[in-house]
Design an enzyme around this catalytic site. Structure first.
Site, short mmCIF file in Angstrom:
data_model
loop_
_atom_site.label_atom_id
_atom_site.label_comp_id
_atom_site.label_asym_id
_atom_site.label_seq_id
_atom_site.Cartn_x
_atom_site.Cartn_y
_atom_site.Cartn_z
N ASP A 108 -31.25 43.11 -2.02
CA ASP A 108 -31.16 41.67 -1.74
C ASP A 108 -32.43 41.06 -2.32
O ASP A 108 -33.51 41.21 -1.75
CB ASP A 108 -31.06 41.46 -0.23
N LYS A 118 -37.05 32.83 -7.57
CA LYS A 118 -35.59 32.79 -7.62
C LYS A 118 -35.08 31.38 -7.92
O LYS A 118 -33.98 31.20 -8.42
CB LYS A 118 -35.04 33.28 -6.27
N GLU A 131 -24.05 37.13 -2.58
CA GLU A 131 -24.63 37.39 -1.26
C GLU A 131 -23.61 37.26 -0.13
O GLU A 131 -23.54 38.14 0.75
CB GLU A 131 -25.82 36.45 -1.02
N ASP A 189 -25.49 30.82 5.78
CA ASP A 189 -26.76 31.48 5.46
C ASP A 189 -27.91 30.48 5.51
O ASP A 189 -28.07 29.66 4.60
CB ASP A 189 -26.65 32.12 4.06
P1 ADP Z 1 -34.59 33.96 2.66
O1 ADP Z 1 -33.18 34.44 2.61
O2 ADP Z 1 -34.73 32.51 2.35
O3 ADP Z 1 -35.51 34.81 1.87
P2 ADP Z 1 -34.75 34.85 5.47
O4 ADP Z 1 -33.30 35.00 5.63
O5 ADP Z 1 -35.59 36.07 5.49
O6 ADP Z 1 -35.10 33.99 4.18
O7 ADP Z 1 -35.25 33.84 6.61
C1 ADP Z 1 -36.58 33.52 6.78
C2 ADP Z 1 -36.69 32.40 7.79
O8 ADP Z 1 -36.19 32.84 9.05
C3 ADP Z 1 -38.11 31.93 8.02
O9 ADP Z 1 -38.14 30.50 8.00
C4 ADP Z 1 -38.42 32.43 9.43
O10 ADP Z 1 -39.34 31.57 10.12
C5 ADP Z 1 -37.06 32.35 10.07
N1 ADP Z 1 -36.96 33.21 11.26
C6 ADP Z 1 -37.10 34.55 11.34
N2 ADP Z 1 -36.95 34.98 12.61
C7 ADP Z 1 -36.67 33.87 13.36
C8 ADP Z 1 -36.42 33.63 14.76
N3 ADP Z 1 -36.42 34.64 15.65
N4 ADP Z 1 -36.18 32.36 15.16
C9 ADP Z 1 -36.19 31.35 14.27
N5 ADP Z 1 -36.44 31.50 12.95
C10 ADP Z 1 -36.68 32.74 12.50
MG MG Z 2 -31.49 35.41 2.21
#
Ligand code: ADP
Ligand code: MG
Length: 645
Positions: A11, A78, A177, A229
């Site tokens: 991913d 990205k 995805e 997502d």
């Molecule tokens: P991406 O796909 O954009 O790379 P992710 O799917 O890893 O990102 O998501 C990251 C986001 O999720 C960040 O903004 C982080 O603060 C938020 N996040 C992670 N855990 C929690 C939680 N327990 N509650 C709220 N937000 C969360």
């Molecule tokens: Mg993601």
């Protein structure tokens, strides 16, 4: 090249990237030494010693120093990959590094005069993931499946492929995805790669199942799924149709500037305003701003778990800003953001010519979907609980690994059945396995059972969800546990807790518990087939036959001991209440009987004898029980009389 050379699933995310691999137990993400699966998609160029070339760092070290090295840290690449300068006008103001036009309508990133293409930077991230896989799988890794957003065009897909190849990976497939997330939940995986081999649905019937034959769910297996997502910086919603294992993207919608960062920003704005009001200063120092950004995210995450959190920000000169924020406050601040995602869902549904009723499943992806408000609003919007059983950060990588294993020809080992291969239940008092859904039951299916408390005034019940055929909880596979809290204090046996097991057509299990007098409830979602192999199912089944006799005895013993404890408890209560009406001898005898019975329950191996003793105890306490009932009736009459007055 050997035939079983591993194929990894990647991913490649905007903020985080992950690598996963599927072995015979199914897919799992590969973690670092701290147990973290996420590699920040960040690259930092550190100046080398004079004369030497600069060094590149990837991941956490790069991310942790982003504030100090604003111009030499590259993140969110990205957003640039496969795009020309003209496409990027809206993006550029948000990026701190320098982006310039490159050859053939591409862009390049300029760091200290050296130019990097987005592919080069992505490839450095991919190489890091590949190295992790090689270390953990203990050999060379040269093949991968990489995911991209469903809306990526050919140029963006091609550029991602190029990045993979530059990292020494043969990219066997670029997967959407949302498709990966769907695969991770076992939807469409069975024949996803061989539509021509389709023999009718995702079934792999166990021949010994007598009731599954007439099940209609195998005949027509079209599902329409929404993948929601919400990540760190972007929101994507996709509507997919999966027909006989073939995935089709019906529509996508989203906002490339809506994600977890915006939720953080609402808190940053709130604190900045209140600091201005209380202390008459602005938050300008870069260190304080960075501290506030980190704090805001931490508070947000805490409010996903708890109902309130403390904000404390030191402003220098002994001035400290403090405040409590409740989840309700936070949800009021952020609900417009959540509503905006739902508007985009409406758009995606409209583009697919569907209504929310046409959707069979909603899958949550991205760290921000851990926020309770998001889950709640999505559930309300689509009128069904979304899939949340898998870690939303990992679900895309897990699906990529499943696609990889399908390409490697390993999918016959996967457990995608139209019957449940093993029984499902919960741990009951004394460590027994209480089965709610028996093995070989056709899915979808549902079972409920009533439970109660064993201790007076008990306000919480822990539910331990189990899988297996054995009679004792400790011989079964633990699938997950949750707690039903907030039961109003009542005497033992009074609360009525209905536990429901709902196993849907995709084999996802929803377990919920509701205390019916007070309405308090709790639930958990589980993928029971996770980490389970066919061999293991066979072993578990075989062992249950081998141990059948001793297991039945053990279960009977637990039931008897529970009954002993329960009867003794009731007897003691009645002694306390109406014991004075018995003569001293009779009371002493009952007290002696209690001691004897309790001791017998501890050591007696002959269960018939224990049963006899329990029955005898019932006889010897009969008069006390009658007095107790009469007392209780009298109490009730008094109470009614009082109420009538
Ligand atoms: P991406 O796909 O954009 O790379 P992710 O799917 O890893 O990102 O998501 C990251 C986001 O999720 C960040 O903004 C982080 O603060 C938020 N996040 C992670 N855990 C929690 C939680 N327990 N509650 C709220 N937000 C969360
Ligand atoms: Mg993601």
């Amino acid at each position: 090249m050997s035939a079983d050379e591993p194929i990894i699933g990647i991913d490649l995310g905007t903020t985080f990237s992950l690598v996963a691999y599927a072995d015979e137990r199914g897919p799992h993400v590969l973690r670092d030494e701290n147990g973290d699966a996420r590699v920040p998609s960040v690259l930092a160029v550190l100046p080398g010693t004079p004369g030497a070339p600069p060094t590149l760092t990837i991941g956490w070290p790069a991310r942790d120093h982003a504030v100090e090295n604003v111009k030499t840290t590259v993140y969110s690449v990205k957003r640039l990959i496969g795009k020309g300068l003209a496409d990027l006008e809206a993006e550029l103001p948000f990026l701190n590094y320098t982006v310039a036009g490159g050859p053939r309508d591409t862009v390049q990133i300029d760091i200290d005069g050296r130019r990097y293409s987005p592919e080069e930077i992505s490839s450095a991230i991919l190489r890091k993931l590949r190295e992790r896989a090689e270390q953990q799988l203990g050999g060379p890794v040269r093949k991968a499946v990489i995911t991209v957003p469903a809306y990526f065009d050919d140029a963006q897909r091609q550029a991602t492929r190029t990045a993979g190849e530059a990292a020494g990976l043969e990219v066997l497939r670029i997967v959407n995805e949302p498709t990966a997330a769907t695969l991770a939940y076992g939807i469409g995986a069975k024949i996803a790669d061989q539509p021509e081999n389709n023999t009718g649905g995702i079934s792999l019937p166990i021949p010994t199942c007598p009731t599954a034959s007439s099940d209609a769910s195998t005949a027509d297996h079209t599902q329409t799924v929404v993948v929601y997502d919400l990540g760190g910086g972007t929101f994507d919603v996709s509507v997919l149709r999966i027909e006989n294992g073939v995935f089709q993207v019906l529509s996508t919608a989203g906002d490339t500037r809506l994600g977890g960062d915006d939720f953080d920003r609402t808190l940053i704005t709130l604190v900045t305003r209140e600091v201005q009001e209380q202390f008459d200063v602005g938050i300008t120092a870069p260190a304080t701003r960075q501290a506030l950004r980190t704090l805001a995210e931490a508070i947000k995450i805490r409010l996903s778990e708890q109902n309130s959190a403390q904000i404390e920000l030191s402003l220098g000169d002994d001035r400290v800003y403090r405040r409590t924020i409740t989840r309700a406050d936070y949800e009021e601040l952020t609900s417009p953001l959540v509503e905006r995602t739902l508007e985009l869902c409406t758009r995606a549904l409209r583009d697919a010519d569907l209504g929310s009723n046409d959707i069979q499943q909603v899958i949550l992806v991205g760290g921000s979907t851990r926020m309770p408000l998001v889950r709640q609003r999505v559930e309300q919007y689509f009128g069904r609980p979304p899939y949340t059983a898998l870690n939303p950060d990992e679900v895309v990588a897990l699906g990529a690994a499943i696609q990889a294993s399908i390409l490697a020809g390993q999918q016959p080992d996967m457990l995608l059945l139209d019957v449940t291969p093993l029984s499902l239940g919960i741990e009951t008092m004394g460590g027994a396995m209480g089965k709610l859904i028996l093995r070989n039951t056709t899915i979808p299916c549902r079972a409920t059972e009533m439970f109660t408390t064993f201790v007076d005034g008990q306000t919480a019940i822990k539910l331990n969800v189990l899988q297996g055929e054995r009679e004792l909880a400790r011989d079964c596979r633990p699938l997950g546990e949750f707690e039903l809290r907030g039961i109003p204090p009542m005497p033992a046996g009074m609360p009525k807790v209905e536990v429901e097991f709902l196993l849907d057509a995709n084999g996802i299990l929803n377990v919920s518990a509701v205390e019916q007098r007070s309405g308090t409830q709790a639930s958990i979602q589980i993928v029971p087939s996770h980490g389970l192999t066919k061999d293991e199912v066979a072993r578990i089944t075989r062992e249950s036959v081998e141990h059948a006799q001793e297991d039945i005895a053990a279960h009977r013993r637990i039931d008897l001991v529970n009954q002993v404890e329960f009867d003794i408890h009731k007897t003691q209560q009645m002694l306390a209440k109406v014991g004075a009406e018995l003569n001293a001898d009779e009371r002493a005898r009952i007290e002696r009987d209690i001691v004897v019975l309790r001791e017998l329950a501890q050591r007696e191996q002959n269960l018939d004898r224990l049963q006899e003793a329990l029955t005898a105890f019932g006889h010897s306490t009969l008069r006390l029980a009658e007095l107790g009932i009469r007392g209780a009736l009298a109490d009730q009459t008094d109470k009614n009389a009082t109420e009538e007055r």
